[in-house]
Design an enzyme around this catalytic site. Structure first.
Site, mmCIF file in Angstrom:
data_model
loop_
_atom_site.group_PDB
_atom_site.id
_atom_site.type_symbol
_atom_site.label_atom_id
_atom_site.label_comp_id
_atom_site.label_asym_id
_atom_site.label_seq_id
_atom_site.Cartn_x
_atom_site.Cartn_y
_atom_site.Cartn_z
ATOM 1 N N LEU A 96 0.863 -1.315 0.184
ATOM 2 C CA LEU A 96 0.148 -0.133 0.051
ATOM 3 C C LEU A 96 0.849 1.276 0.115
ATOM 4 O O LEU A 96 0.449 2.307 -0.706
ATOM 5 C CB LEU A 96 -0.903 -0.182 1.389
ATOM 6 C CG LEU A 96 -2.423 -1.005 1.101
ATOM 7 C CD1 LEU A 96 -2.752 -1.050 2.533
ATOM 8 C CD2 LEU A 96 -3.206 -0.703 0.093
ATOM 9 N N HIS A 97 1.928 1.381 0.699
ATOM 10 C CA HIS A 97 2.985 2.211 0.327
ATOM 11 C C HIS A 97 3.593 2.565 -0.680
ATOM 12 O O HIS A 97 4.336 3.555 -0.952
ATOM 13 C CB HIS A 97 4.017 2.055 1.716
ATOM 14 C CG HIS A 97 3.536 2.516 3.041
ATOM 15 N ND1 HIS A 97 2.942 1.612 3.921
ATOM 16 C CD2 HIS A 97 3.719 3.618 3.733
ATOM 17 C CE1 HIS A 97 2.599 2.377 4.932
ATOM 18 N NE2 HIS A 97 3.016 3.327 4.962
#
Length: 482
Positions: free
Chosen positions: A365-366
């Site tokens: 997600l980062h």
């Protein structure tokens, strides 16, 4: 009057530069540089040294630039707050939330192509939730991850993607949580497109976060007035955010001289990065409070609002009991998301794999950053090794020295108040502070616009001889023997 080739000397006499040779001119220039440096040093000493001079030159510009950024965000949040207090249809309030969120995004980033990608992710996510008959959460999760990776790798240039990466991450987390909550029946009635859009695009979290669930967003509809308690809580969040901003930008980078021990410099660099995270946390808490979002607690079976939105808890990170607590308190909303929508889903894989999958999901997600991935995988490993080791130690010595604080009625013989229990817990705390300095050393601001590569991360850790990783490996081997 002297001509262009004549200068005035300190004793009042004039010197004609045209009469000097090149070597004499060079010597004169060097002596002037030395004199100027000594003068500056003297002035710096009189006003408190280089640190004070740096602070003076940093404090004003940093404050002014931050005020400009915060004013834009806070103004739109306040507009939404005022509108929600007016007696108008609920759909209109959702529409205003959506509109002010889009306006916030455009004001901050100004990229119409990025707005197109933002609305595409929102629209496609809603359609998938509506269409998918089974496994809504899983389908939407795969779509969001695929969308983020496609944008980062194929569609969007890195210099355009990096500034908006955080926005798209929080947006994806909202859509994923929404899909799981609809699937599990947590959201009883399927919201219409306006309610969904108001939630995912709410200005309170579209730029700096934090992640919030749909039920948290719905607080804006509950006509809670702007009380003195609300105002004081808002001021508190803004002041704490400002303090950590100044610490990060103007104080932490200059605590130790450049020639200091490498571990002191590592701690300084990591602390500056951590303070910047706390600043973002309190800034996002302020934007939530401005929109009328707080924390609902139950007292005597009645719901009560507390005007706070815990995003980061610096005291638990800077003075940690264990790495498990660091992972929890670094970003409380992200921890809630990962715990509810990743860890619990992967629990059947066993303690280590479920924790590893959770941090892997966080890494994806980062975005595709080796640095972020390396740090998150390291944190997962550190937390698991420490948790297992301390659990075995507590069982062998019957002490309250586990990674999480024991309950008062635990079966251990030696409680938290025992001298040696306190010493051991403090020792682990100092060890974790050491680990934080090591893991955060590469967040030094270099290449931050393009993202950090493999070479940068490994170079920073190699300068510290991979000491932290070796220590954790040693703890793991000892734990395996116990």
């Amino acid at each position: 009057m002297s001509d262009a080739t004549t200068i005035m000397l300190p004793d009042g006499s004039e010197l004609d530069l045209s009469d000097l040779t090149e070597d004499e001119l060079l010597e004169l220039y060097q002596s002037y540089e030395k004199h100027l440096a000594n003068s500056l040093t003297s002035v710096g000493t009189l006003v408190g040294g280089g640190f004070t001079s740096t602070l003076d030159s940093c404090l004003g510009p940093t404050t002014w630039q931050t005020m400009q950024v915060a004013a834009k965000l806070f103004s739109l949040c306040l507009i939404l707050r005022v509108v929600t207090l007016v007696n108008i249809p609920t759909k209109m309030k959702h529409f205003v939330s959506c509109l002010t969120g889009i306006a916030t995004f455009v004001i901050f980033f100004g990229e119409h192509s990025m707005l197109y990608h933002l609305l595409t992710l929102c629209g496609a996510g809603y359609m998938l939730i509506f269409i998918a008959a089974k496994h809504k959460g899983g389908v939407v999760s795969l779509f969001c991850v695929a969308f983020l990776l496609t944008c980062e790798v194929v569609v969007v240039a890195s210099e355009d993607w990096n500034p908006v990466k955080g926005t798209f991450m929080v947006l994806s987390m909202k859509i994923i949580s929404f899909s799981f909550d609809v699937e599990k029946g947590v959201i009883a009635e399927f919201p219409d497109i306006l309610a969904y859009s108001g939630y995912v695009l709410c200005p309170s979290s579209i730029i700096f976060g934090p992640f919030m669930m749909y039920k948290d967003y719905c607080q804006i509809l509950q006509h809670r007035p702007m009380t003195l308690t609300w105002f004081l809580s808002l001021v508190r969040s803004i002041l704490l955010g400002y303090i950590f901003l100044i610490l990060s930008s103007c104080i932490c980078p200059w605590i130790f001289p450049e020639e200091s021990n490498k571990w002191l410099i590592a701690y300084q660099t990591a602390m500056s990065f951590r303070c910047s995270n706390y600043f973002i946390g309190f800034l996002s808490e302020s934007s939530c409070l401005l929109c009328g979002i707080g924390t609902v607690v139950k007292e005597d079976k009645e719901e009560k609002i507390e005007w706070k939105v815990p995003v980061s808890r610096p005291q638990h990170v800077e003075f940690p009991r264990s790495f498990v607590e660091i992972a929890i308190h670094w970003s409380v909303p992200n921890h809630i998301f990962l715990k509810n929508y990743v860890f619990k889903k992967a629990r059947g894989l066993g303690p280590f794999l479920s924790m590893f999958v959770t941090f892997a999901a966080s890494s994806i997600l980062h975005g595709l950053s080796f640095q972020i991935a390396a740090v998150l995988v390291s944190i997962a490993t550190y937390a698991y090794v420490e948790h297992a080791f301390r659990k075995k130690l507590s069982r062998v010595f019957s002490m309250c020295i586990e990674a999480r604080k024991c309950k008062p009625d635990c079966t251990h013989q030696f409680k938290e108040s025992n001298y040696w229990v306190t010493v051991i817990n403090l020792a682990f705390g100092f060890l974790n502070i050491f680990h934080l300095a090591y893991l955060g050393v590469m967040f030094d601001g270099n290449n931050s616009g393009r993202g950090y590569g493999v070479e940068h991360t490994l170079e920073k850790w190699s300068e510290l001889n991979y000491t932290s990783h070796w220590i954790v490996l040693g703890i793991y081997l000892v734990s395996a023997v116990l």
